[in-house]
Every structure is written in structure tokens, then in C-alpha cells.
Design a protein around this motif. Structure first.
Motif, PDB file in Angstrom:
ATOM      1  N   ASN A   1      -1.857  13.334   8.445  1.00  0.00           N
ATOM      2  CA  ASN A   1      -3.261  13.064   8.087  1.00  0.00           C
ATOM      3  C   ASN A   1      -3.393  11.787   7.284  1.00  0.00           C
ATOM      4  O   ASN A   1      -4.333  11.015   7.453  1.00  0.00           O
ATOM      5  CB  ASN A   1      -3.843  14.224   7.267  1.00  0.00           C
ATOM      6  CG  ASN A   1      -3.904  15.515   8.065  1.00  0.00           C
ATOM      7  OD1 ASN A   1      -3.946  15.493   9.286  1.00  0.00           O
ATOM      8  ND2 ASN A   1      -3.885  16.642   7.363  1.00  0.00           N
ATOM      9  N   LEU A   2      -2.439  11.558   6.369  1.00  0.00           N
ATOM     10  CA  LEU A   2      -2.484  10.361   5.514  1.00  0.00           C
ATOM     11  C   LEU A   2      -2.336   9.094   6.353  1.00  0.00           C
ATOM     12  O   LEU A   2      -3.009   8.093   6.101  1.00  0.00           O
ATOM     13  CB  LEU A   2      -1.371  10.409   4.461  1.00  0.00           C
ATOM     14  CG  LEU A   2      -1.565  11.406   3.324  1.00  0.00           C
ATOM     15  CD1 LEU A   2      -0.270  11.565   2.526  1.00  0.00           C
ATOM     16  CD2 LEU A   2      -2.714  10.969   2.392  1.00  0.00           C
TER      17      LEU A   2
ATOM     18  N   THR B   1       8.060  14.454   5.264  1.00  0.00           N
ATOM     19  CA  THR B   1       8.332  14.290   6.698  1.00  0.00           C
ATOM     20  C   THR B   1       8.112  15.614   7.443  1.00  0.00           C
ATOM     21  O   THR B   1       8.552  16.660   6.976  1.00  0.00           O
ATOM     22  CB  THR B   1       9.796  13.848   6.890  1.00  0.00           C
ATOM     23  OG1 THR B   1      10.009  12.675   6.108  1.00  0.00           O
ATOM     24  CG2 THR B   1      10.107  13.552   8.355  1.00  0.00           C
ATOM     25  N   GLY B   2       7.430  15.520   8.563  1.00  0.00           N
ATOM     26  CA  GLY B   2       7.230  16.712   9.400  1.00  0.00           C
ATOM     27  C   GLY B   2       6.091  17.594   8.940  1.00  0.00           C
ATOM     28  O   GLY B   2       5.925  18.693   9.453  1.00  0.00           O
ATOM     29  N   SER B   3       5.293  17.119   7.970  1.00  0.00           N
ATOM     30  CA  SER B   3       4.182  17.937   7.470  1.00  0.00           C
ATOM     31  C   SER B   3       2.859  17.436   8.044  1.00  0.00           C
ATOM     32  O   SER B   3       2.742  16.267   8.430  1.00  0.00           O
ATOM     33  CB  SER B   3       4.127  17.885   5.942  1.00  0.00           C
ATOM     34  OG  SER B   3       3.684  16.614   5.508  1.00  0.00           O
TER      35      SER B   3
ATOM     36  N   GLU C   1      16.572  28.183   3.124  1.00  0.00           N
ATOM     37  CA  GLU C   1      15.599  27.142   2.793  1.00  0.00           C
ATOM     38  C   GLU C   1      15.159  26.422   4.064  1.00  0.00           C
ATOM     39  O   GLU C   1      15.990  25.878   4.796  1.00  0.00           O
ATOM     40  CB  GLU C   1      16.170  26.112   1.808  1.00  0.00           C
ATOM     41  CG  GLU C   1      15.107  25.071   1.455  1.00  0.00           C
ATOM     42  CD  GLU C   1      15.562  24.015   0.456  1.00  0.00           C
ATOM     43  OE1 GLU C   1      16.781  23.811   0.306  1.00  0.00           O
ATOM     44  OE2 GLU C   1      14.679  23.379  -0.158  1.00  0.00           O
ATOM     45  N   THR C   2      13.865  26.448   4.315  1.00  0.00           N
ATOM     46  CA  THR C   2      13.320  25.631   5.402  1.00  0.00           C
ATOM     47  C   THR C   2      12.409  24.586   4.771  1.00  0.00           C
ATOM     48  O   THR C   2      11.387  24.925   4.186  1.00  0.00           O
ATOM     49  CB  THR C   2      12.501  26.477   6.407  1.00  0.00           C
ATOM     50  OG1 THR C   2      11.655  27.376   5.698  1.00  0.00           O
ATOM     51  CG2 THR C   2      13.411  27.248   7.345  1.00  0.00           C
ATOM     52  N   VAL C   3      12.818  23.312   4.844  1.00  0.00           N
ATOM     53  CA  VAL C   3      11.919  22.234   4.413  1.00  0.00           C
ATOM     54  C   VAL C   3      10.941  21.994   5.559  1.00  0.00           C
ATOM     55  O   VAL C   3      11.121  22.515   6.666  1.00  0.00           O
ATOM     56  CB  VAL C   3      12.708  20.954   4.023  1.00  0.00           C
ATOM     57  CG1 VAL C   3      13.642  21.246   2.846  1.00  0.00           C
ATOM     58  CG2 VAL C   3      13.476  20.387   5.212  1.00  0.00           C
TER      59      VAL C   3
ATOM     60  N   VAL D   1       0.324  11.944  -4.787  1.00  0.00           N
ATOM     61  CA  VAL D   1       1.057  12.828  -3.885  1.00  0.00           C
ATOM     62  C   VAL D   1      -0.033  13.616  -3.161  1.00  0.00           C
ATOM     63  O   VAL D   1      -0.991  14.071  -3.803  1.00  0.00           O
ATOM     64  CB  VAL D   1       1.972  13.809  -4.651  1.00  0.00           C
ATOM     65  CG1 VAL D   1       2.674  14.771  -3.689  1.00  0.00           C
ATOM     66  CG2 VAL D   1       2.981  13.052  -5.502  1.00  0.00           C
ATOM     67  N   SER D   2       0.103  13.761  -1.850  1.00  0.00           N
ATOM     68  CA  SER D   2      -0.936  14.511  -1.152  1.00  0.00           C
ATOM     69  C   SER D   2      -0.328  15.549  -0.228  1.00  0.00           C
ATOM     70  O   SER D   2       0.513  15.250   0.618  1.00  0.00           O
ATOM     71  CB  SER D   2      -1.849  13.566  -0.366  1.00  0.00           C
ATOM     72  OG  SER D   2      -2.900  14.297   0.212  1.00  0.00           O
ATOM     73  N   THR D   3      -0.753  16.788  -0.451  1.00  0.00           N
ATOM     74  CA  THR D   3      -0.406  17.915   0.419  1.00  0.00           C
ATOM     75  C   THR D   3      -1.397  19.042   0.125  1.00  0.00           C
ATOM     76  O   THR D   3      -2.443  18.815  -0.503  1.00  0.00           O
ATOM     77  CB  THR D   3       1.070  18.357   0.277  1.00  0.00           C
ATOM     78  OG1 THR D   3       1.314  19.394   1.259  1.00  0.00           O
ATOM     79  CG2 THR D   3       1.399  18.900  -1.109  1.00  0.00           C
TER      80      THR D   3
END
Ligand code: GLU
Length: 289
Positions: free
Chosen positions: A179-180, A172-174, A103-105, A208-210
């Protein structure tokens, strides 16, 4: 008479082949296992040769993102990114059962590549210049875009402009979290997108934004509870992360991606996973930087 019969037979055989060709290219929703090359050979000293020799590969992916990378009741991850990983492994002669899934978050993708905990990362992973300072990317193999998820009965938020000054959850880290912040939203950060759903349900955040495809998976998993609003407002080209400056490996993965576009395995991977919710679109051109 006889001749005509043969000609007709030939014509119907050709039609049957065309039909078979269409089915082979995907569209049937099946989940055929990607082909495992019997004994591929690679130039000595390359990562491809090392992995083929070892007979196993460690791939980082998401474990909680329906459609792209989700560990379900089977205990094995499933989704489009998982299928892309299997296609790459197959070309190394590595069968799906010999893939070690990790698993890589979002926040640990670069460190896991840098310290060799994974050989590649296939995890809704946006290619960008900042990340390219520490890892390399093959691809892109898909173009996503940041979007917005709200409660199904929320009619106040229609676009990213409505997020300014509002509490919004991301990871975190995205790239979406960054951007937000730039947009002026108050960002509640957590480690995975599925952990944003409870704060959305209980009103701690308004959205939620992604990436659109991640939100589509979460909406489909929780039918009727959430909706996606507005249009995607960024470009998120998904790449396959690998060690910085392993150019041979990067170029070889680019070759594998291009082959998968030609032979129908990419489309099959999509149709049997994310394609159940999202229409198939032609992949973007790979960037051999
Ligand atoms: N594609 C974006 C990124 O790589 C968001 C999705 C994710 O966090 O996996 O940051």
C-alpha cells in the motif's frame, strides 16, 4: 411470607447468575486457558481427524508483536492470535502444551503453509485475493486497518498523505508495504515490525506503517517514545491461513470461530491480551467463500 422469601432468594440467585455470566464473557482481564475437548471425533480422512489423532498441531504466529504474538520471558508466545490458535487446538482435543509454535514472519506465511511446515497460520494475516490464489483463509476474525507510527515529538505527519515521497519502514511481503508503494512513499523494507523501530529512532525513516493493532502494541511496549497518528486508511481483515482447497478444514475453523463468539471465549481471548490496550469490538461475520 415464606413464599416471598423464596421469590427473593430466586431473584438474587438470578442476579448472581447474570453477574457470573458477565464475568465469564470476559472483562475481568483473566487469562483462563481455553477448553480442551476430551475426545472429539471427526470424519476419517479430514485434516481435523488427522490432527486429533496425532494429538498435536503446528501453528505459525508472530514472535515479536506485543498483544498479538510475542515470545516473552516465559519462552512461550502470548497474545490474541496465540489465544485464537489455542481455541482451535482445544476443539481438536489438543491441549496448549501440545501446540508446536513456529515463527512466521510476514513474508514466509504462504510458503510455510504451502510446503506443510505449519498446519495453520494465525499471524495478523490479512485475507486478500492474491493470497487466496495459493492458500485458503478461515475468518475473518478481526478487522484491523493500516495506520502510522511516528516519534512522539513529530508534528509534521498527520495522515497517509504526508508519507508521499518520505522514507517509511514496513515489512517485506506485507499488505502495508504494498500500500505504501502505491501511495508513493519510499519504503524501507525489513523482516519484522520490531526491526522498524531503530530506523525510526535514528531518523532513517520518518514513520513506521502497518496495522493499527500492531502499532498499538509497539507503542505500548515503548511507552512515551512513539505515537500513532491519523485514522486507519485500509481494511485488513485477519484470517486463519491453511492449505489451499482444504474446504472441510476451513469450514470447520469457521464453525469454531462462530462458537467462540457465542460462548464468550473469543471475548475472553481479546480481554486477556490486546484488550488491555484496545477496546473490544464485535468480530466481523465469517466469510464462507
Ligand atoms: N495484516 C498485514 C498483512 O498480513 C500486515 C501485518 C503483517 O504483516 O503481519 O500483511
Amino acid at each position: 411470607m415464606k413464599r416471598r422469601g423464596i421469590a427473593m432468594l430466586a431473584a438474587s440467585a438470578a442476579a448472581a447468575l447474570v453477574l457470573a455470566g458477565c464475568a465469564g464473557g470476559g472483562g475481568d482481564g483473566g487469562s483462563a486457558e481455553p477448553t480442551t475437548e476430551p475426545a472429539p471425533t471427526f470424519e476419517a480422512g479430514t485434516t481435523m481427524a488427522e490432527l486429533a489423532e496425532a494429538g498435536e498441531i503446528t501453528i505459525g504466529t508472530k514472535f515479536d508483536q506485543p498483544l498479538f504474538g510475542l515470545v516473552g520471558p516465559s519462552g512461550e508466545p502470548e497474545g490474541f492470535d496465540v489465544e485464537i490458535g489455542k481455541i482451535i487446538a482445544g476443539k481438536l482435543g489438543i491441549a496448549p502444551e501440545n501446540i508446536n509454535w513456529v515463527e512466521t514472519v510476514s513474508a514466509n506465511r504462504e510458503p510455510f503453509i504451502q510446503n506443510g511446515q505449519v498446519d495453520i497460520v494465525v499471524a495478523t494475516y490479512t485475507i486478500n485475493d492474491k493470497r487466496k490464489e495459493v492458500v485458503s483463509f478461515a475468518g475473518p476474525y478481526y478487522m484491523a486497518g493500516q495506520s502510522i507510527l511516528v516519534l512522539a515529538d513529530n508534528d509534521d505527519i498527520e495522515s497517509e498523505d504526508d508519507l508521499v515521497g518520505q522514507p517509511v519502514c514496513s515489512v517485506t511481503g506485507s499488505t502495508p508495504a504494498a500500500n505504501l508503494k502505491e501511495l508513493g512513499a519510499q519504503v524501507l523494507e525489513t523482516d519484522t515490525y520490531s526491526n522498524c523501530l531503530e530506523p525510526l529512532r535514528n531518523g532513517q525513516v520518518v514513520a513506521v506503517s502497518t496495522d493499527n493493532v500492531i502499532l498499538a502494541g509497539l507503542a505500548a511496549q515503548n511507552e512515551g517514545e512513539f505515537k500513532i497518528v491519523g485514522k486507519p486508511f485500509t481494511e485488513e481483515p485477519y484470517g486463519i491461513g491453511l492449505a489451499l482447497d482444504d474446504t472441510d478444514f476451513r469450514m470447520w475453523i469457521n464453525d469454531v470461530l462462530e462458537e467462540s463468539y457465542e460462548d464468550g471465549s473469543y471475548e475472553e481471548a481479546w480481554n486477556s491480551t490486546a484488550g488491555t490496550v484496545q477496546p473490544f469490538v464485535e468480530p466481523p461475520a465469517v466469510d464462507r467463500y
